[in-house]
Design a protein around this motif. Structure first.
Motif, mmCIF file in Angstrom:
data_model
loop_
_atom_site.group_PDB
_atom_site.id
_atom_site.type_symbol
_atom_site.label_atom_id
_atom_site.label_comp_id
_atom_site.label_asym_id
_atom_site.label_seq_id
_atom_site.Cartn_x
_atom_site.Cartn_y
_atom_site.Cartn_z
ATOM 1 N N GLN A 241 -71.959 -5.210 -106.963
ATOM 2 C CA GLN A 241 -72.183 -6.229 -105.937
ATOM 3 C C GLN A 241 -72.046 -5.664 -104.527
ATOM 4 O OE1 GLN A 241 -73.379 -9.402 -106.563
ATOM 5 N NE2 GLN A 241 -73.730 -9.303 -104.360
ATOM 6 N N ASP A 242 -71.092 -4.757 -104.300
ATOM 7 C CA ASP A 242 -70.928 -4.201 -102.954
ATOM 8 C C ASP A 242 -72.153 -3.391 -102.534
ATOM 9 O OD1 ASP A 242 -70.080 -2.214 -104.893
ATOM 10 O OD2 ASP A 242 -69.163 -1.088 -103.252
ATOM 11 N N LYS B 54 -78.666 -5.518 -98.979
ATOM 12 C CA LYS B 54 -79.138 -6.787 -98.415
ATOM 13 C C LYS B 54 -78.975 -6.789 -96.894
ATOM 14 C CE LYS B 54 -78.919 -11.733 -99.244
ATOM 15 N NZ LYS B 54 -78.294 -12.814 -100.008
ATOM 16 N N GLU B 55 -77.880 -6.250 -96.417
ATOM 17 C CA GLU B 55 -77.659 -6.150 -94.971
ATOM 18 C C GLU B 55 -78.699 -5.229 -94.336
ATOM 19 O OE1 GLU B 55 -74.237 -4.697 -91.807
ATOM 20 O OE2 GLU B 55 -73.660 -5.122 -93.869
ATOM 21 N N LYS C 131 -75.265 -4.019 -103.625
ATOM 22 C CA LYS C 131 -76.275 -5.043 -103.341
ATOM 23 C C LYS C 131 -76.058 -5.647 -101.959
ATOM 24 C CE LYS C 131 -77.292 -6.524 -108.053
ATOM 25 N NZ LYS C 131 -77.241 -7.646 -108.999
ATOM 26 N N ASP C 132 -74.811 -5.916 -101.621
ATOM 27 C CA ASP C 132 -74.496 -6.493 -100.307
ATOM 28 C C ASP C 132 -74.909 -5.551 -99.181
ATOM 29 O OD1 ASP C 132 -73.446 -8.704 -101.619
ATOM 30 O OD2 ASP C 132 -71.347 -8.084 -101.343
ATOM 31 N N LYS C 133 -74.632 -4.264 -99.354
ATOM 32 C CA LYS C 133 -74.995 -3.264 -98.344
ATOM 33 C C LYS C 133 -76.518 -3.186 -98.196
ATOM 34 C CE LYS C 133 -74.681 1.719 -97.565
ATOM 35 N NZ LYS C 133 -75.977 2.164 -98.051
#
Length: 84
Positions: free
Chosen positions: A70-71, A77-78, A73-75
């Motif tokens: 998830q981390d 996505k940003e 994916k978050d990076k």
């Protein structure tokens, strides 16, 4: 290492786009990295989306995009949001 389409998440269409963008081997994709490869694809295919970026990152890591942490994916996505 083989063909790009033998990597996770890389089908024939994305393989063709990557080759057109100058990323013609799995080693070159790994060396280029998902973000830079995605920018190259975006120049060829303006519809390149976040899922394609996830797919490229998964290919670089040798895993399916659904298995990305998830981390990560978050990076990504940003990065995607800031690129627009």
């Amino acid at each position: 290492m083989g063909k790009l389409s033998e990597m996770p998440n890389i089908g024939k269409v994305v393989e063709e786009q990557l080759i057109k963008a100058g990323v013609d081997t799995p080693e070159k994709l790994i060396e280029t990295g998902s973000e830079e490869a995605w920018i190259k694809l975006k120049a060829i295919d303006p519809s390149s989306c976040l899922m394609k970026l996830y797919g490229l990152e998964g290919a670089v890591r040798g895993i399916k995009k659904k298995d990305l942490p998830q981390d990560v994916k978050d990076k990504l996505k940003e990065f995607y949001s800031n690129y627009k």
